[in-house]
Design a protein around this motif. Structure first.
Motif, mmCIF file in Angstrom:
data_model
loop_
_atom_site.group_PDB
_atom_site.id
_atom_site.type_symbol
_atom_site.label_atom_id
_atom_site.label_comp_id
_atom_site.label_asym_id
_atom_site.label_seq_id
_atom_site.Cartn_x
_atom_site.Cartn_y
_atom_site.Cartn_z
ATOM 1 N N ALA A 1 0.833 -1.203 0.000
ATOM 2 C CA ALA A 1 0.000 0.000 0.000
ATOM 3 C C ALA A 1 0.868 1.254 0.000
ATOM 4 O O ALA A 1 0.593 2.211 -0.721
ATOM 5 C CB ALA A 1 -0.927 -0.011 1.214
ATOM 6 N N LEU A 2 1.927 1.240 0.780
ATOM 7 C CA LEU A 2 2.856 2.367 0.811
ATOM 8 C C LEU A 2 3.511 2.561 -0.559
ATOM 9 O O LEU A 2 3.652 3.692 -1.038
ATOM 10 C CB LEU A 2 3.922 2.132 1.882
ATOM 11 C CG LEU A 2 4.902 3.257 2.136
ATOM 12 C CD1 LEU A 2 4.168 4.481 2.669
ATOM 13 C CD2 LEU A 2 5.957 2.809 3.127
ATOM 14 N N HIS A 3 3.867 1.476 -1.204
ATOM 15 C CA HIS A 3 4.469 1.521 -2.546
ATOM 16 C C HIS A 3 3.526 2.198 -3.542
ATOM 17 O O HIS A 3 3.964 2.947 -4.413
ATOM 18 C CB HIS A 3 4.807 0.096 -2.999
ATOM 19 C CG HIS A 3 5.429 0.006 -4.348
ATOM 20 N ND1 HIS A 3 6.752 0.277 -4.585
ATOM 21 C CD2 HIS A 3 4.897 -0.318 -5.555
ATOM 22 C CE1 HIS A 3 7.015 0.117 -5.871
ATOM 23 N NE2 HIS A 3 5.904 -0.247 -6.482
ATOM 24 N N LEU A 4 2.219 1.942 -3.403
ATOM 25 C CA LEU A 4 1.223 2.498 -4.318
ATOM 26 C C LEU A 4 0.689 3.859 -3.883
ATOM 27 O O LEU A 4 -0.018 4.523 -4.646
ATOM 28 C CB LEU A 4 0.045 1.537 -4.460
ATOM 29 C CG LEU A 4 0.325 0.217 -5.168
ATOM 30 C CD1 LEU A 4 -0.845 -0.731 -4.997
ATOM 31 C CD2 LEU A 4 0.625 0.464 -6.635
ATOM 32 N N GLY A 5 0.977 4.255 -2.649
ATOM 33 C CA GLY A 5 0.432 5.508 -2.138
ATOM 34 C C GLY A 5 -1.010 5.383 -1.690
ATOM 35 O O GLY A 5 -1.757 6.356 -1.700
ATOM 36 N N LEU A 6 -1.407 4.182 -1.301
ATOM 37 C CA LEU A 6 -2.765 3.914 -0.809
ATOM 38 C C LEU A 6 -2.702 3.528 0.656
ATOM 39 O O LEU A 6 -1.633 3.235 1.183
ATOM 40 C CB LEU A 6 -3.398 2.757 -1.596
ATOM 41 C CG LEU A 6 -3.516 2.902 -3.097
ATOM 42 C CD1 LEU A 6 -3.997 1.589 -3.711
ATOM 43 C CD2 LEU A 6 -4.467 4.021 -3.442
ATOM 44 N N SER A 7 -3.858 3.462 1.292
ATOM 45 C CA SER A 7 -3.892 2.920 2.644
ATOM 46 C C SER A 7 -3.968 1.399 2.549
ATOM 47 O O SER A 7 -4.429 0.845 1.545
ATOM 48 C CB SER A 7 -5.095 3.452 3.425
ATOM 49 O OG SER A 7 -6.295 2.860 2.958
ATOM 50 N N ALA A 8 -3.530 0.726 3.592
ATOM 51 C CA ALA A 8 -3.592 -0.735 3.620
ATOM 52 C C ALA A 8 -5.049 -1.196 3.526
ATOM 53 O O ALA A 8 -5.348 -2.195 2.868
ATOM 54 C CB ALA A 8 -2.935 -1.270 4.882
ATOM 55 N N ARG A 9 -5.949 -0.464 4.139
ATOM 56 C CA ARG A 9 -7.367 -0.837 4.112
ATOM 57 C C ARG A 9 -7.927 -0.748 2.688
ATOM 58 O O ARG A 9 -8.706 -1.599 2.265
ATOM 59 C CB ARG A 9 -8.163 0.077 5.052
ATOM 60 C CG ARG A 9 -9.620 -0.275 5.140
ATOM 61 C CD ARG A 9 -9.833 -1.617 5.834
ATOM 62 N NE ARG A 9 -11.240 -1.944 5.829
ATOM 63 C CZ ARG A 9 -11.764 -3.024 5.265
ATOM 64 N NH1 ARG A 9 -10.973 -3.905 4.693
ATOM 65 N NH2 ARG A 9 -13.038 -3.242 5.296
ATOM 66 N N THR A 10 -7.537 0.270 1.950
ATOM 67 C CA THR A 10 -7.988 0.395 0.560
ATOM 68 C C THR A 10 -7.484 -0.777 -0.270
ATOM 69 O O THR A 10 -8.225 -1.344 -1.072
ATOM 70 C CB THR A 10 -7.511 1.726 -0.043
ATOM 71 O OG1 THR A 10 -8.087 2.801 0.705
ATOM 72 C CG2 THR A 10 -7.915 1.850 -1.501
ATOM 73 N N LEU A 11 -6.236 -1.162 -0.064
ATOM 74 C CA LEU A 11 -5.686 -2.297 -0.799
ATOM 75 C C LEU A 11 -6.415 -3.593 -0.424
ATOM 76 O O LEU A 11 -6.681 -4.431 -1.275
ATOM 77 C CB LEU A 11 -4.191 -2.419 -0.531
ATOM 78 C CG LEU A 11 -3.393 -3.311 -1.462
ATOM 79 C CD1 LEU A 11 -3.604 -2.946 -2.918
ATOM 80 C CD2 LEU A 11 -1.923 -3.256 -1.101
ATOM 81 N N GLU A 12 -6.784 -3.732 0.848
ATOM 82 C CA GLU A 12 -7.568 -4.905 1.281
ATOM 83 C C GLU A 12 -8.934 -4.923 0.604
ATOM 84 O O GLU A 12 -9.410 -5.976 0.174
ATOM 85 C CB GLU A 12 -7.736 -4.891 2.797
ATOM 86 C CG GLU A 12 -6.462 -5.161 3.555
ATOM 87 C CD GLU A 12 -6.573 -4.872 5.044
ATOM 88 O OE1 GLU A 12 -7.662 -4.463 5.507
ATOM 89 O OE2 GLU A 12 -5.553 -5.036 5.738
ATOM 90 N N LYS A 13 -9.564 -3.759 0.489
ATOM 91 C CA LYS A 13 -10.864 -3.683 -0.189
ATOM 92 C C LYS A 13 -10.721 -4.061 -1.661
ATOM 93 O O LYS A 13 -11.551 -4.796 -2.194
ATOM 94 C CB LYS A 13 -11.454 -2.277 -0.073
ATOM 95 C CG LYS A 13 -11.984 -1.949 1.300
ATOM 96 C CD LYS A 13 -12.553 -0.542 1.306
ATOM 97 C CE LYS A 13 -13.037 -0.155 2.675
ATOM 98 N NZ LYS A 13 -13.589 1.214 2.670
ATOM 99 N N HIS A 14 -9.678 -3.563 -2.304
ATOM 100 C CA HIS A 14 -9.443 -3.931 -3.699
ATOM 101 C C HIS A 14 -9.295 -5.448 -3.834
ATOM 102 O O HIS A 14 -9.806 -6.043 -4.774
ATOM 103 C CB HIS A 14 -8.173 -3.257 -4.241
ATOM 104 C CG HIS A 14 -8.383 -1.879 -4.764
ATOM 105 N ND1 HIS A 14 -9.160 -1.608 -5.866
ATOM 106 C CD2 HIS A 14 -7.913 -0.686 -4.342
ATOM 107 C CE1 HIS A 14 -9.152 -0.311 -6.106
ATOM 108 N NE2 HIS A 14 -8.401 0.274 -5.189
ATOM 109 N N ARG A 15 -8.625 -6.067 -2.892
ATOM 110 C CA ARG A 15 -8.437 -7.518 -2.933
ATOM 111 C C ARG A 15 -9.777 -8.235 -2.785
ATOM 112 O O ARG A 15 -10.069 -9.179 -3.515
ATOM 113 C CB ARG A 15 -7.461 -7.938 -1.825
ATOM 114 C CG ARG A 15 -7.049 -9.371 -1.906
ATOM 115 C CD ARG A 15 -5.901 -9.703 -0.986
ATOM 116 N NE ARG A 15 -6.216 -9.502 0.413
ATOM 117 C CZ ARG A 15 -5.556 -8.672 1.232
ATOM 118 N NH1 ARG A 15 -4.541 -7.971 0.798
ATOM 119 N NH2 ARG A 15 -5.909 -8.554 2.484
ATOM 120 N N CYS A 16 -10.613 -7.773 -1.879
ATOM 121 C CA CYS A 16 -11.917 -8.411 -1.656
ATOM 122 C C CYS A 16 -12.846 -8.263 -2.858
ATOM 123 O O CYS A 16 -13.584 -9.184 -3.189
ATOM 124 C CB CYS A 16 -12.583 -7.826 -0.424
ATOM 125 S SG CYS A 16 -11.785 -8.297 1.118
#
Length: 90
Positions: free
Chosen positions: A19-34
């Motif tokens: 998430a840090l690499h992409l400039g997103l929050s970890a929660r946003t990346l988790e939502k994208h995964r779901c």
């Protein structure tokens, strides 16, 4: 002969670092995964990891040169894209 050790470059990142690499929050990346709208990931044991090349490829899909540029792909928001609306709880 003193050999200089070669630095280890990570190939995979866990969710917070990805998430840090992409400039997103970890929660946003988790939502994208779901929702299936995010980058490709791997499950190693019980851990979710992302290849840096997959993160970069996913981000490249959103590359635009101007506001009128349709681009090569779409990076969807972290929500359902199939038109599903959950029932309203009362």
């Amino acid at each position: 002969m003193d050999a200089i050790p070669t630095p280890v470059v990570p190939r995979f990142l866990r969710t917070p670092d990805a998430a840090l690499h992409l400039g997103l929050s970890a929660r946003t990346l988790e939502k994208h995964r779901c929702f299936g709208t995010g980058p490709i990931y791997r499950k190693l044991g019980g851990r979710i990891v992302y290849a840096i090349s997959d993160l970069d490829a996913w981000a490249e899909r959103g590359l635009r040169h101007s506001t009128s540029d349709p681009g090569r792909g779409v990076v969807h928001p972290a929500k359902r894209v199939d038109g599903y609306t959950p029932p309203v709880r009362r």
